[in-house]
Design a protein around this motif. Structure first.
Motif, PDB file in Angstrom:
ATOM      1  N   ASP A  43       0.589  -1.119   0.000  1.00  0.00           N
ATOM      2  CA  ASP A  43       0.250  -0.046  -0.066  1.00  0.00           C
ATOM      3  C   ASP A  43       0.703   1.546  -0.126  1.00  0.00           C
ATOM      4  O   ASP A  43       1.811   1.209   0.895  1.00  0.00           O
ATOM      5  CB  ASP A  43      -0.745   0.141   1.391  1.00  0.00           C
ATOM      6  CG  ASP A  43      -2.198   0.875   1.047  1.00  0.00           C
ATOM      7  OD1 ASP A  43      -1.492   2.128   1.191  1.00  0.00           O
ATOM      8  OD2 ASP A  43      -3.189   0.266   0.520  1.00  0.00           O
ATOM      9  N   GLY A  49       3.058   7.380  12.781  1.00  0.00           N
ATOM     10  CA  GLY A  49       2.546   6.247  12.819  1.00  0.00           C
ATOM     11  C   GLY A  49       0.903   6.602  13.181  1.00  0.00           C
ATOM     12  O   GLY A  49       0.634   6.926  12.357  1.00  0.00           O
ATOM     13  N   ALA A  50       0.397   5.142  13.258  1.00  0.00           N
ATOM     14  CA  ALA A  50      -1.107   5.198  13.279  1.00  0.00           C
ATOM     15  C   ALA A  50      -1.632   6.201  14.531  1.00  0.00           C
ATOM     16  O   ALA A  50      -1.584   5.636  16.165  1.00  0.00           O
ATOM     17  CB  ALA A  50      -1.778   3.866  13.949  1.00  0.00           C
ATOM     18  N   PRO A  57      -0.733  -0.690  15.100  1.00  0.00           N
ATOM     19  CA  PRO A  57       0.462  -2.260  15.078  1.00  0.00           C
ATOM     20  C   PRO A  57       1.491  -2.372  16.328  1.00  0.00           C
ATOM     21  O   PRO A  57       2.389  -0.954  16.254  1.00  0.00           O
ATOM     22  CB  PRO A  57       0.645  -2.272  13.899  1.00  0.00           C
ATOM     23  CG  PRO A  57      -0.171  -1.572  13.263  1.00  0.00           C
ATOM     24  CD  PRO A  57      -1.110  -0.592  14.072  1.00  0.00           C
ATOM     25  N   ASN A 108       3.755  -4.371  16.683  1.00  0.00           N
ATOM     26  CA  ASN A 108       4.847  -5.591  15.216  1.00  0.00           C
ATOM     27  C   ASN A 108       4.574  -5.170  14.233  1.00  0.00           C
ATOM     28  O   ASN A 108       3.444  -5.230  13.759  1.00  0.00           O
ATOM     29  CB  ASN A 108       5.797  -5.975  16.605  1.00  0.00           C
ATOM     30  CG  ASN A 108       4.381  -7.100  16.864  1.00  0.00           C
ATOM     31  OD1 ASN A 108       3.629  -8.345  15.493  1.00  0.00           O
ATOM     32  ND2 ASN A 108       4.141  -8.028  17.675  1.00  0.00           N
ATOM     33  N   PRO A 109       5.457  -5.930  13.478  1.00  0.00           N
ATOM     34  CA  PRO A 109       5.374  -6.045  12.662  1.00  0.00           C
ATOM     35  C   PRO A 109       3.895  -7.590  11.656  1.00  0.00           C
ATOM     36  O   PRO A 109       3.652  -7.389  10.263  1.00  0.00           O
ATOM     37  CB  PRO A 109       6.635  -6.044  11.480  1.00  0.00           C
ATOM     38  CG  PRO A 109       7.701  -5.470  12.074  1.00  0.00           C
ATOM     39  CD  PRO A 109       7.100  -5.777  13.644  1.00  0.00           C
ATOM     40  N   GLU A 151       1.324  -8.355  12.914  1.00  0.00           N
ATOM     41  CA  GLU A 151       0.329  -8.069  14.117  1.00  0.00           C
ATOM     42  C   GLU A 151      -0.790  -7.220  12.622  1.00  0.00           C
ATOM     43  O   GLU A 151      -0.713  -5.937  11.955  1.00  0.00           O
ATOM     44  CB  GLU A 151       0.125  -6.839  14.851  1.00  0.00           C
ATOM     45  CG  GLU A 151       0.725  -7.106  15.687  1.00  0.00           C
ATOM     46  CD  GLU A 151      -0.186  -6.809  16.983  1.00  0.00           C
ATOM     47  OE1 GLU A 151      -0.768  -5.662  16.990  1.00  0.00           O
ATOM     48  OE2 GLU A 151       0.771  -6.510  18.302  1.00  0.00           O
ATOM     49  N   SER A 152      -0.866  -8.419  11.425  1.00  0.00           N
ATOM     50  CA  SER A 152      -1.531  -8.325  10.208  1.00  0.00           C
ATOM     51  C   SER A 152      -3.274  -8.061  10.229  1.00  0.00           C
ATOM     52  O   SER A 152      -3.766  -6.833   9.894  1.00  0.00           O
ATOM     53  CB  SER A 152      -1.437  -9.489   9.643  1.00  0.00           C
ATOM     54  OG  SER A 152      -2.152 -10.526  10.526  1.00  0.00           O
ATOM     55  N   GLU A 207      -3.167  -4.448  11.086  1.00  0.00           N
ATOM     56  CA  GLU A 207      -2.576  -3.378  10.015  1.00  0.00           C
ATOM     57  C   GLU A 207      -3.546  -3.155   8.966  1.00  0.00           C
ATOM     58  O   GLU A 207      -3.584  -2.392   8.649  1.00  0.00           O
ATOM     59  CB  GLU A 207      -1.030  -4.028   9.634  1.00  0.00           C
ATOM     60  CG  GLU A 207      -0.759  -3.053   8.154  1.00  0.00           C
ATOM     61  CD  GLU A 207       0.251  -1.948   8.253  1.00  0.00           C
ATOM     62  OE1 GLU A 207       0.430  -1.064   7.398  1.00  0.00           O
ATOM     63  OE2 GLU A 207       0.358  -2.158   9.151  1.00  0.00           O
ATOM     64  N   ARG A 208      -4.234  -4.291   8.601  1.00  0.00           N
ATOM     65  CA  ARG A 208      -5.529  -4.392   8.032  1.00  0.00           C
ATOM     66  C   ARG A 208      -6.284  -3.197   8.435  1.00  0.00           C
ATOM     67  O   ARG A 208      -6.761  -2.350   7.568  1.00  0.00           O
ATOM     68  CB  ARG A 208      -6.077  -5.388   7.513  1.00  0.00           C
ATOM     69  CG  ARG A 208      -5.310  -6.510   6.846  1.00  0.00           C
ATOM     70  CD  ARG A 208      -6.392  -7.648   6.124  1.00  0.00           C
ATOM     71  NE  ARG A 208      -6.628  -8.473   7.996  1.00  0.00           N
ATOM     72  CZ  ARG A 208      -6.206  -9.075   8.464  1.00  0.00           C
ATOM     73  NH1 ARG A 208      -5.281  -9.757   7.935  1.00  0.00           N
ATOM     74  NH2 ARG A 208      -6.457  -9.859   9.481  1.00  0.00           N
ATOM     75  N   ARG A 220      -5.388  -0.648  10.590  1.00  0.00           N
ATOM     76  CA  ARG A 220      -5.034   0.841  10.025  1.00  0.00           C
ATOM     77  C   ARG A 220      -5.602   1.255   8.411  1.00  0.00           C
ATOM     78  O   ARG A 220      -5.937   1.938   8.804  1.00  0.00           O
ATOM     79  CB  ARG A 220      -3.780   0.828  10.635  1.00  0.00           C
ATOM     80  CG  ARG A 220      -2.821   2.112  10.292  1.00  0.00           C
ATOM     81  CD  ARG A 220      -1.864   1.915  10.677  1.00  0.00           C
ATOM     82  NE  ARG A 220      -0.807   1.221  10.044  1.00  0.00           N
ATOM     83  CZ  ARG A 220      -0.112   1.664   8.750  1.00  0.00           C
ATOM     84  NH1 ARG A 220      -0.746   3.114   7.820  1.00  0.00           N
ATOM     85  NH2 ARG A 220       0.009   0.744   7.372  1.00  0.00           N
ATOM     86  N   GLN A 221      -5.604   0.429   7.654  1.00  0.00           N
ATOM     87  CA  GLN A 221      -5.016   0.475   6.178  1.00  0.00           C
ATOM     88  C   GLN A 221      -6.419   0.904   6.258  1.00  0.00           C
ATOM     89  O   GLN A 221      -7.131   1.896   4.809  1.00  0.00           O
ATOM     90  CB  GLN A 221      -4.497  -0.243   5.212  1.00  0.00           C
ATOM     91  CG  GLN A 221      -3.080  -0.536   5.741  1.00  0.00           C
ATOM     92  CD  GLN A 221      -2.449  -1.799   4.756  1.00  0.00           C
ATOM     93  OE1 GLN A 221      -3.320  -2.117   3.970  1.00  0.00           O
ATOM     94  NE2 GLN A 221      -1.362  -1.582   4.677  1.00  0.00           N
TER      95      GLN A 221
END
Length: 549
Positions: free
Chosen positions: A3, A10-11, A229, A231-232, A234-235, A238-239, A241-242
Motif C-alpha cells: 500500500d 505512526g497510526a 500495530p 509489531n510488523p 500484527e496483520s 495493519e489491515r 489501520r489501512q
C-alpha cells in the motif's frame, strides 16, 4: 507492491474533542453506545435513504440499537471487500467508525465474561439453562403478540409452567445424586444470572456515560488499541489501520454522484437554480474574440470565491468557505452502488490536473462526467451543509453560467436524545397521586438476552442469521442517510437562502471580468446579471431536481 499510504510517525487514533468533532459527528457516534430497540433507527430514515431491519429468527438473540448500528457501520465502512462510500460532508466519518469499534470492544469484553458464566453455569446445568431461556423466549413472544387472546393464553401457559416447576422442586421423583442435580439445575442458572446482571449493569453504565458525554460535547475518546500495530507481524491491526486510512482518503474525494430526484448524494437535492446564458459577441466588430476556455472563467471564479469571507464592514459575515472542483457523475435513482476512480494508491480517489480541465472544457454535452465548481459552508456545528455549485458551458456561441443551491439538513433529532432512566409508575396509599420509581438500568430479560448472545458474538454471521441485523441504505454515506430537512428550522433555512445572493454576485463579477478581458461584449451579460441579482433577493426553496413536480 504494498500500500502506498504513508502514516509517519505512526497510526494516530484521534480522541473525542479533536478537530472535526462537531455536534453532528458526536450525535451519530453516540448511536454506537445506545440501548433500546433496533427499530428506533427506522424513525430517522430520510426521503432519499431508507434503513431496513432484518427480523430475528430467534427473538432472544435480537440485537439492540447500539449493537446493530456498530456492527453494520463496521461491516459497511472498513471491512474488506466493501462497496465505495458516499462522502459525509459536515462530519468526520472516521471518528464515528472509531466510536463504533470502541463500543464493539467494550461489548466484547462484557461478552467474554458472560461466556465464562455460560460455560460454568450453562454447560454443567444445560437443561436448566434451556428451560429458563425458553421461558424468557416465551415471554418475549407473549409481549409481542398482536392477538390479545394469544397473549392471554401464553401468559396462562407461562404461569402453569412456573407452578409445575415449583411442584417439581418440592417433590422430585428421583433421590440421591439425580435429585440433587435436578434441583441444582434450576437454581444454578439463577446464581449465574446474578453475576451476569452485575456485569451487564456495569457495562451498561459505561456505555450510557459515553453516550451522554458525546451529546454533552465531551465524553471519553474512542479507544481502539487494536488499530495501532505493535509489531510488523500484527496483520489484523495493519489491515484495520489501512482501512481507516482508505476511509479518510475516500472522504477527501472530489467525485460526487447525481441520482436524479435524490439530488447529489451527500450534498442534498437542489433547492434553487439561477442561469445566465447569452451569445458571445465581440465588443469590437472589427476584431474577433480572444480565444479562451471554460476553465479560464472557472479559475477566475475560484480565486474570487476564496475571498468571500472578506467584508468592507467589521460585522459577522461568512465563515471561511471550502472551495473545491467537483466532478459530478450521473447514476440511476435506484442505483445500489457507485464506482470510484482508480485503485488504492494515494490520491486515486480524486480527479485533478489535466483530466479535471479536460472534463471542464470538453464534457459539456452528451454522456460523461461534468465539472462543477463548488463553494461549501458547514454551519451549526456540522448540522447544516450549504453547497452552491457553479458550472460554465459553451455551446455554439452561447456561454451559460449556472448556479445551483444544495442544502443538507441536520442529523435526525433521534440521534440527539440523551439516555433516560427507566421508571415505573407506583401507586401507594395516596392512589390519586402515583409516584415514579426508578428501575435498574438492566432488567432480567435484558440480562437473559445478553447472556444468550454472548457465546455467539465470536462468530457474528451466525448471530446475525439467528438474531437479525440492520441493513443500511445504499449507496451509503453516514451523513445523508439520516439527514433531516433544513427548511423546518427557520434560521437554517435563512442561512441557506442568504448565502446564494453574495455567491451569485461574486461569480458574475469574476465571469464578466474574464469576458471583458477577452474582447466579449458584456452588455447583455451585464443586463442578465443585474436581473438575476434582483430576482435572487427573494429566493424560496423548491424541488428543482423533481422535474415531474
Amino acid at each position: 507492491m504494498g500500500d502506498a499510504f504513508d502514516f509517519s510517525p505512526g497510526a494516530q487514533v484521534p480522541l473525542s474533542g479533536a478537530a472535526g468533532q462537531t455536534a453532528a459527528t458526536q450525535a451519530l457516534a453516540s448511536a454506537a453506545y445506545r440501548d433500546g430497540p433496533m427499530d428506533e433507527l427506522l424513525k430517522a430514515n430520510s426521503d432519499t435513504a431508507t434503513s431496513e431491519v432484518q427480523k430475528p429468527r430467534f427473538a432472544l438473540l435480537e440485537p439492540n440499537l447500539g449493537e446493530a448500528f456498530s456492527r453494520a457501520v463496521q461491516k459497511r465502512m472498513i471491512d474488506e471487500g466493501r462497496k465505495p462510500l458516499i462522502q459525509s460532508f459536515g462530519i468526520e466519518p472516521q471518528t464515528v467508525v472509531e466510536h463504533c469499534l470502541a463500543a464493539l470492544r467494550i461489548r466484547k469484553q462484557r461478552d467474554t465474561q458472560l461466556t465464562v458464566i455460560m460455560v460454568v453455569f450453562g454447560l454443567l446445568f444445560l437443561p436448566g439453562v434451556l428451560l429458563w431461556l425458553g421461558g424468557f423466549q416465551l415471554r418475549r413472544l407473549i409481549a409481542g403478540a398482536q392477538n390479545k387472546r394469544a397473549g392471554v393464553l401464553g401468559t396462562a401457559l407461562l404461569l402453569a409452567l412456573a407452578v409445575l416447576g415449583v411442584i417439581f422442586m418440592i417433590k422430585l421423583p428421583f433421590n440421591g445424586f439425580w435429585g440433587v442435580y435436578l434441583r441444582a439445575m434450576l437454581i444454578a442458572p439463577l446464581i449465574g444470572g446474578f453475576w451476569a446482571k452485575i456485569i451487564c449493569e456495569r457495562t451498561a453504565k459505561d456505555l450510557r456515560d459515553r453516550w451522554s458525554g458525546l451529546l454533552s460535547g465531551g465524553g471519553v475518546g474512542a479507544k481502539i488499541p487494536e488499530a495501532v500495530p505493535k509489531n510488523p507481524g500484527e496483520s489484523a491491526a495493519e489491515r484495520l489501520r489501512q482501512s481507516l486510512a482508505h476511509l479518510s482518503a475516500e472522504q477527501r474525494s472530489n467525485v460526487v454522484y447525481y441520482a436524479g430526484p435524490k439530488g447529489i448524494l451527500g450534498m442534498g437535492t437542489r433547492w434553487g437554480s439561477w442561469q445566465m446564458a447569452e451569445d458571445l459577441v465581440p465588443s469590437d466588430p472589427e476584431k474577433e474574440i480572444h480565444p479562451f476556455r471554460s476553465w479560464d472563467v472557472v479559475r477566475a471564479v475560484y480565486d474570487q470565491l476564496q475571498l468571500l469571507e472578506r467584508s468592507p464592514l467589521h460585522t459577522g459575515g461568512f465563515t471561511p468557505p471550502f472551495v473545491e472542483h467537483w466532478v459530478v457523475s450521473p447514476i440511476g435513482e435506484g442505483a445500489s452502488e457507485v464506482s470510484r476512480p482508480g485503485g488504492g494508491e494515494k490520491g486515486s480517489y480524486e480527479i485533478r490536473g489535466s483530466e479535471l480541465q479536460k472534463i471542464c472544457n470538453e464534457q459539456q454535452f452528451g454522456s460523461g462526467n461534468r465539472h462543477y465548481l463548488g463553494v461549501q459552508f458547514v454551519l451549526w456545528d456540522g448540522q447544516l451543509v450549504i453547497t452552491l455549485l457553479i458550472t460554465v458551458t459553451v455551446l455554439h456561441k452561447t456561454l451559460r453560467i449556472e448556479i445551483t443551491g444544495h442544502a443538507l439538513g441536520p442529523v435526525h433529532p433521534m440521534f440527539s436524545n440523551k439516555p433516560k432512566a427507566r421508571t415505573k409508575e407506583v401507586k401507594g396509599l395516596k392512589f390519586w397521586a402515583p409516584t415514579q420509581k426508578t428501575l435498574p438500568i438492566v432488567h432480567a430479560r435484558e440480562v437473559a438476552r445478553l447472556t444468550a448472545r454472548a457465546p455467539l458474538t465470536w462468530y457474528p454471521p451466525l448471530l446475525e442469521y439467528w438474531g437479525g441485523k440492520l441493513k443500511l441504505p445504499e449507496p451509503f454515506g453516514l451523513r445523508h442517510a439520516w439527514a433531516d430537512k433544513p427548511w423546518r428550522h427557520r434560521f437554517m433555512a435563512d442561512d441557506a437562502m442568504r448565502a446564494a445572493t453574495p455567491v451569485l454576485r461574486v461569480v458574475h463579477e469574476a465571469a464578466l471580468r474574464v469576458l471583458e478581458e477577452n474582447g466579449v461584449d458584456i452588455t447583455k451579460f451585464g443586463n442578465r446579471a443585474a436581473f438575476l441579482s434582483g430576482a435572487i433577493q427573494d429566493p424560496s426553496p423548491r424541488k428543482a431536481d423533481d422535474y415531474a413536480g
